[in-house]
Design an enzyme around this catalytic site. Structure first.
Site, PDB file in Angstrom:
ATOM      1  N   ARG A   1       1.056  -1.292  -0.005  1.00 19.21           N
ATOM      2  CA  ARG A   1      -0.122   0.101  -0.537  1.00 19.21           C
ATOM      3  C   ARG A   1       0.918   1.095  -0.051  1.00 19.21           C
ATOM      4  NH1 ARG A   1      -5.420  -1.270   4.143  1.00 19.21           N
ATOM      5  NH2 ARG A   1      -6.629  -2.006   1.884  1.00 19.21           N
ATOM      6  N   SER A   2       1.053   2.318   1.298  1.00 17.53           N
ATOM      7  CA  SER A   2       1.080   4.069   0.747  1.00 17.53           C
ATOM      8  C   SER A   2       2.694   3.404   1.270  1.00 17.53           C
ATOM      9  CB  SER A   2       0.736   4.078   1.438  1.00 17.53           C
ATOM     10  OG  SER A   2      -0.512   4.661   1.121  1.00 17.53           O
ATOM     11  N   ALA A   3       3.414   2.727   1.952  1.00 20.60           N
ATOM     12  CA  ALA A   3       4.211   2.177   1.575  1.00 20.60           C
ATOM     13  C   ALA A   3       5.431   2.318   0.342  1.00 20.60           C
ATOM     14  CB  ALA A   3       4.991   0.924   2.728  1.00 20.60           C
TER      15      ALA A   3
ATOM     16  N   LYS B   1       4.602   4.719  -1.332  1.00 18.17           N
ATOM     17  CA  LYS B   1       4.948   6.278  -1.773  1.00 18.17           C
ATOM     18  C   LYS B   1       6.553   6.404  -1.290  1.00 18.17           C
ATOM     19  CE  LYS B   1       0.232   8.138  -1.169  1.00 18.17           C
ATOM     20  NZ  LYS B   1      -0.358   7.304  -0.679  1.00 18.17           N
TER      21      LYS B   1
ATOM     22  N   TYR C   1      -2.961  15.427   2.276  1.00 18.92           N
ATOM     23  CA  TYR C   1      -2.375  13.858   1.955  1.00 18.92           C
ATOM     24  C   TYR C   1      -2.889  13.848   0.412  1.00 18.92           C
ATOM     25  CZ  TYR C   1      -1.230   8.748   2.532  1.00 18.92           C
ATOM     26  OH  TYR C   1      -0.125   7.801   2.285  1.00 18.92           O
TER      27      TYR C   1
END
Length: 389
Positions: free
Chosen positions: A66-68, A70, A156
């Site tokens: 997921r957003s890790a 980014k 965000y």
């Protein structure tokens, strides 16, 4: 619990915390890796490959983080700047003329990385197919009117980050962000990390799914945090910017669908091993064991110098961002004040702490509620603090 892997002397507390995550905090399948001063000191995995299965997690199991992801995506524009190919203080429209529409003429590249661009949500959400096609998403954010004056505030960009960063990289380099990372970061460093999982690696990925942490008071030892009422209301309100930002893709995609895994969505569908995340962050802060590194000192400073701080229009708590990275603070506790990185909603985490020379990657298939401070990841961080030099 059958925990596999290795732990260097002095880091046994990390293994103990990893085991307790399974015994006390609802973990199903996970891996953790830690680098210290460029050398791997923790590399552990345990549980099941699939959140709802019985096949053991293997040494080469990968998961959507997921957003890790980014944090890996953010390395690309920073490296392009380091190489002289991208000016962080130039208007985005310099590289992507269509983005200037509807009052975004003065949005700078650094605003995209610091979540200050004002395009955290879309007036009309995209379908999963549109989100993944590589064309509709960039067109939508280019046409979107900002939700606030760009550069004046921050919020965000939970989903739209995929299209604003991905398209910027494509305009500057002529390559998709997934291809750029594969050729310029993952291959040279030997990382298991992808935006766009190749078909010949698809056999390695496990299934994600929601899991409930142990209830408070059951003796499980789980860290329980009560969200503020304003946060709860923001997530419940269909018209809030919070719901609109996380709901920029509607309906939510099936993260276990092969088509979704093969798409390039740097906001949400990076696929990695824990050691891949950890090694990438280790190379951001110094040389890894074969002498390679990613960031020059000036670039490292850019990554972790505060660009945004205070009330986040989307997350409805106080957040801190450098250029592309969350910074240590109450909303996203990392190892120390100088740490930078990125969590993934539901659990996964990657970060680095230059002062201690530490880099961590944590990957899980059991998605718990929460965006930035998963109790399993926090337990691992506390264990690292107690580890030897």
């Amino acid at each position: 619990m059958d925990v596999r892997g290795t732990v260097a002397p002095g880091f046994e507390a990390v293994r103990d915390a990893f085991v307790r995550n399974f015994e006390q905090r609802g973990e199903r399948g996970a891996a953790v890796a830690v680098y210290r001063h460029g050398h791997k000191v923790v590399d552990l995995w345990a549980g099941t490959r699939d959140v709802d299965g019985s096949e053991p997690w293997a040494v080469d199991t990968v998961q959507i983080v997921r957003s890790a992801g980014k944090g890996v995506a953010a390395a690309v524009p920073l490296l392009l700047h380091q190489r002289g190919q991208l000016d962080l203080d130039a208007p985005v429209g310099t590289y992507w003329p269509e983005f200037k529409a509807n009052g975004k003429e003065r949005v700078l590249v650094r605003h995209l990385l610091a979540h200050r661009a004002g395009v955290a949500a879309l007036d009309t959400p995209l379908t999963p197919a549109q989100a993944a096609d590589g064309v509709t998403g960039p067109r939508a954010v280019a046409a979107q009117r900002p939700w606030w004056e760009p550069g004046e505030d921050h919020g965000y960009h939970a989903q739209t980050y995929s299209w604003i960063i991905g398209e910027l990289v494509r305009r500057v380099t002529g390559r998709t962000i997934g291809r750029w990372i594969a050729e310029e970061i993952a291959r040279p460093l030997g990382l298991d990390f992808w935006f766009g999982l190749p078909a010949d690696e698809a056999h390695r990925i496990g299934r994600l799914g929601p899991v409930e942490p142990p209830a408070a008071g059951d003796g499980g030892g789980a860290l329980r945090m009560r969200p503020k009422r304003s946060v709860v209301e923001a997530y419940r309100d269909p018209g809030s910017l919070t719901r609109r930002s996380f709901g920029a893709i509607d309906p939510l995609p099936d993260e276990n669908d092969p088509g979704y895994r093969a798409a390039e969505l740097p906001a949400s569908n990076g696929v990695a091993t824990a050691r891949g995340l950890a090694r990438c962050y280790a190379a951001m802060i110094g040389e890894v064991d074969d002498g390679q590194r990613l960031f020059a000192p000036a670039t490292l400073t850019l990554a972790r110098t505060e660009e945004s701080a205070g009330p986040d229009r989307v997350l409805v708590v106080n957040t801190r961002f450098g250029l592309g990275y969350m910074l240590h603070g109450p909303a996203a506790p990392l190892l120390a004040p100088g740490s930078f990185g990125h969590p993934g909603r539901g659990g996964s985490l990657g970060f680095a702490d230059p002062e201690s020379g530490t880099a961590l990657g944590y990957v899980t298939n059991g998605l718990q509620k929460g965006v930035t401070a998963d109790p399993r990841a926090q337990a691992l961080i506390r264990a690292i603090r107690s580890a030897g030099d």
